[in-house]
Every structure is written in structure tokens, then in C-alpha cells.
Design a protein around this motif. Structure first.
Motif, PDB file in Angstrom:
ATOM      1  N   GLN A  90      14.012   2.848 -10.459  1.00 53.62           N
ATOM      2  CA  GLN A  90      14.489   1.563  -9.946  1.00 53.62           C
ATOM      3  C   GLN A  90      13.328   0.812  -9.313  1.00 53.62           C
ATOM      4  O   GLN A  90      12.543   1.389  -8.556  1.00 53.62           O
ATOM      5  N   ILE A  91      13.213  -0.477  -9.629  1.00 53.31           N
ATOM      6  CA  ILE A  91      12.170  -1.304  -9.021  1.00 53.31           C
ATOM      7  C   ILE A  91      12.616  -1.725  -7.638  1.00 53.31           C
ATOM      8  O   ILE A  91      13.743  -2.177  -7.433  1.00 53.31           O
ATOM      9  N   SER A  92      11.710  -1.551  -6.677  1.00 58.90           N
ATOM     10  CA  SER A  92      12.045  -1.888  -5.297  1.00 58.90           C
ATOM     11  C   SER A  92      10.914  -2.684  -4.671  1.00 58.90           C
ATOM     12  O   SER A  92       9.750  -2.522  -5.029  1.00 58.90           O
ATOM     13  N   GLY A  93      11.266  -3.524  -3.723  1.00 58.61           N
ATOM     14  CA  GLY A  93      10.254  -4.298  -3.001  1.00 58.61           C
ATOM     15  C   GLY A  93      10.538  -4.344  -1.520  1.00 58.61           C
ATOM     16  O   GLY A  93       9.886  -5.072  -0.768  1.00 58.61           O
ATOM     17  N   HIS A  94      11.505  -3.558  -1.084  1.00 54.63           N
ATOM     18  CA  HIS A  94      11.883  -3.598   0.322  1.00 54.63           C
ATOM     19  C   HIS A  94      10.812  -2.981   1.207  1.00 54.63           C
ATOM     20  O   HIS A  94      10.121  -2.045   0.829  1.00 54.63           O
ATOM     21  N   GLU A  95      10.653  -3.533   2.386  1.00 57.51           N
ATOM     22  CA  GLU A  95       9.756  -3.033   3.428  1.00 57.51           C
ATOM     23  C   GLU A  95       8.277  -3.190   3.112  1.00 57.51           C
ATOM     24  O   GLU A  95       7.438  -2.933   3.961  1.00 57.51           O
ATOM     25  N   PHE A  96       7.919  -3.626   1.907  1.00 59.36           N
ATOM     26  CA  PHE A  96       6.513  -3.784   1.550  1.00 59.36           C
ATOM     27  C   PHE A  96       6.253  -5.239   1.168  1.00 59.36           C
ATOM     28  O   PHE A  96       6.849  -5.758   0.224  1.00 59.36           O
ATOM     29  N   ARG A  97       5.357  -5.896   1.910  1.00 55.36           N
ATOM     30  CA  ARG A  97       5.039  -7.303   1.668  1.00 55.36           C
ATOM     31  C   ARG A  97       3.532  -7.486   1.611  1.00 55.36           C
ATOM     32  O   ARG A  97       2.780  -6.812   2.314  1.00 55.36           O
ATOM     33  N   ASP A  98       3.085  -8.438   0.748  1.00 52.54           N
ATOM     34  CA  ASP A  98       1.661  -8.736   0.710  1.00 52.54           C
ATOM     35  C   ASP A  98       1.321  -9.770   1.772  1.00 52.54           C
ATOM     36  O   ASP A  98       2.165 -10.146   2.597  1.00 52.54           O
ATOM     37  N   GLU A  99       0.097 -10.255   1.769  1.00 50.87           N
ATOM     38  CA  GLU A  99      -0.333 -11.194   2.808  1.00 50.87           C
ATOM     39  C   GLU A  99       0.441 -12.496   2.767  1.00 50.87           C
ATOM     40  O   GLU A  99       0.549 -13.198   3.784  1.00 50.87           O
ATOM     41  N   ASP A 100       0.986 -12.849   1.613  1.00 45.57           N
ATOM     42  CA  ASP A 100       1.763 -14.086   1.481  1.00 45.57           C
ATOM     43  C   ASP A 100       3.247 -13.863   1.699  1.00 45.57           C
ATOM     44  O   ASP A 100       4.054 -14.786   1.511  1.00 45.57           O
ATOM     45  N   GLY A 101       3.613 -12.635   2.058  1.00 47.51           N
ATOM     46  CA  GLY A 101       5.020 -12.366   2.319  1.00 47.51           C
ATOM     47  C   GLY A 101       5.841 -12.043   1.100  1.00 47.51           C
ATOM     48  O   GLY A 101       7.066 -11.920   1.176  1.00 47.51           O
ATOM     49  N   ARG A 102       5.193 -11.907  -0.053  1.00 48.15           N
ATOM     50  CA  ARG A 102       5.919 -11.576  -1.279  1.00 48.15           C
ATOM     51  C   ARG A 102       6.123 -10.062  -1.375  1.00 48.15           C
ATOM     52  O   ARG A 102       5.278  -9.290  -0.919  1.00 48.15           O
ATOM     53  N   PRO A 103       7.202  -9.627  -2.005  1.00 49.49           N
ATOM     54  CA  PRO A 103       7.443  -8.180  -2.127  1.00 49.49           C
ATOM     55  C   PRO A 103       6.359  -7.500  -2.959  1.00 49.49           C
ATOM     56  O   PRO A 103       5.879  -8.046  -3.947  1.00 49.49           O
ATOM     57  N   LYS A 104       5.975  -6.303  -2.547  1.00 50.17           N
ATOM     58  CA  LYS A 104       5.092  -5.475  -3.344  1.00 50.17           C
ATOM     59  C   LYS A 104       5.976  -4.573  -4.199  1.00 50.17           C
ATOM     60  O   LYS A 104       6.468  -3.543  -3.749  1.00 50.17           O
TER      61      LYS A 104
END
Length: 218
Positions: A90-104
Motif C-alpha cells: 500500500q502506498i502511504s504518505g502519512h507522517e512524512f513530509r518534504d520541505e514543501d509540505g508534500r507527502p513523501k
């Protein structure tokens, strides 16, 4: 894929028991919840204790087969767990953000098991499978420090790890040093006995010659 985290679930479960020492910490719902952490704690029931103890024995067999050099058996045992406890990526992006606030965006192992124990088994087995296929079966080890026998994942650069912890490595090194000292002492004592035995026949022969010489003169 967070391989280190997922495969570590298998290690933690296997090491909740130390057969050589006769200890077992997986005896209550609270112990199971401690393995899970907060994410699955609410789902845990008494049935999960029995369920996970059974999975634990099967995961230990995987580690023992790999540590013993039987990669085929290790894979067969692990495949049986994967069939019984399937998961879905499953692709997830929660709790991880880059410098621009986008999900990692990253991959997670998602399970849809009906109970907490099966969910843990599925995640741990898949993590261990990724670890084995990416790094090699020889990266799954059993501690050589008697009587520990804990499972571990070898992440060393030269595949040289033999113990589950620095504590066990130190204990094993001390035991090996003491064994060498005892062996040296035994060899020294044996050499001294041999020297004494070599000298004793010579002494008796000389004494005998002195005793018989006067008789020959007469």
C-alpha cells in the motif's frame, strides 16, 4: 519499503522466548500489546497469545534453517507463512513530509487480517521475506553465544556477525579466552609430566648400574 522495521517484528517475536534458558515473556495480552505498540493494541485478545506463540515457533525454524545453511528449507518455511498470512502493499504518505509540505510517498505492508495476531504474523513474515531476498538468507542468524540462541538480522558490511548483541559477543570472547588459558595450562602440565617421565627411567637405570657394579667386581 521499511525493510528493517518489518523484519525486526519477526526478530522481536522469536526472541520473546529463550528455549535454552527456559524463559518465555509471551504469556499475556499485555505482552502481545508490547510487541505491537500502540497501533494494534486495541485489537489484541487472549486468542492472539496462543496464535502468536505458534507463529513464533515457525519463525524460529526459519532462522535456524538459514543459520544452519539450509536456504531452501528456510524459504519453504517462510513461504508457508506467507501463504497462510497474506498481505497487500500500500502506498502511504502519512507522517512524512518534504520541505514543501508534500507527502513523501513510500510503500507500506498492509494487512487485512481478521485478528491482531494474524496481522502481526503477516507483516513480520513479509518483512522477513523482503530481508531474505534483498540481502540473502545468510543474513538471518542465531546467536552463537551459549545459551542465548536469540535470532538476529546481520546488517554488517562483511556478513561477519555471529552474536545477537555486544553483550553476547563479549561473553563469548571472554569464555573463549578462558578456554584457551585452560588449554594452555593443561598443555604445560602435560609437558611437565612428560619431562618428569623422561627423567625417571634414566635415574633408575643409573641407580641399578651402581647397585650391580660391586657384585660384578666380586
Amino acid at each position: 519499503m521499511e525493510l528493517a522495521y518489518y523484519s525486526d517484528l519477526a526478530v522481536r517475536l522469536v526472541n520473546s522466548e529463550e528455549p535454552s534458558r527456559g524463559t518465555d515473556t509471551l504469556t499475556s495480552v499485555e505482552a502481545v500489546r508490547a510487541l505491537f505498540g500502540e497501533s494494534q493494541a486495541r485489537r489484541t485478545t487472549d486468542a492472539d497469545v496462543t496464535r502468536l506463540r505458534s507463529v513464533r515457533a515457525r519463525l524460529r525454524a526459519v532462522f535456524e534453517a538459514a543459520a544452519g545453511g539450509d536456504e531452501v528449507l528456510a524459504v519453504d518455511l517462510l513461504n508457508a507463512l506467507l501463504i497462510e498470512f497474506p498481505v497487500s502493499p500500500q502506498i502511504s504518505g502519512h507522517e512524512f513530509r518534504d520541505e514543501d509540505g508534500r507527502p513523501k510517498w513510500h510503500m507500506h505492508i498492509a494487512d487485512y487480517a481478521a485478528n491482531a495476531g494474524s496481522g502481526y504474523a503477516a507483516t513480520a513474515s513479509m518483512g522477513l521475506a523482503f530481508h531474505l531476498t534483498e540481502l540473502g538468507a545468510d543474513r538471518l542468524g542465531i546467536c552463537e553465544a551459549s545459551p542465548c540462541r536469540n535470532a538476529y538480522l546481520d546488517t554488517s558490511t562483511n556478513r561477519s556477525r555471529r552474536y545477537c548483541s555486544d553483550r553476547c559477543a563479549t561473553r563469548a570472547n571472554v569464555a573463549a579466552y578462558r578456554a584457551r588459558k585452560r588449554l594452555d595450562a593443561e598443555r604445560s602440565a602435560g609437558a611437565e609430566r612428560s619431562r618428569r617421565q623422561d627423567r625417571e627411567p634414566t635415574g633408575r637405570t643409573a641407580d641399578t648400574a651402581q647397585e650391580t657394579s660391586p657384585a660384578l667386581d666380586r
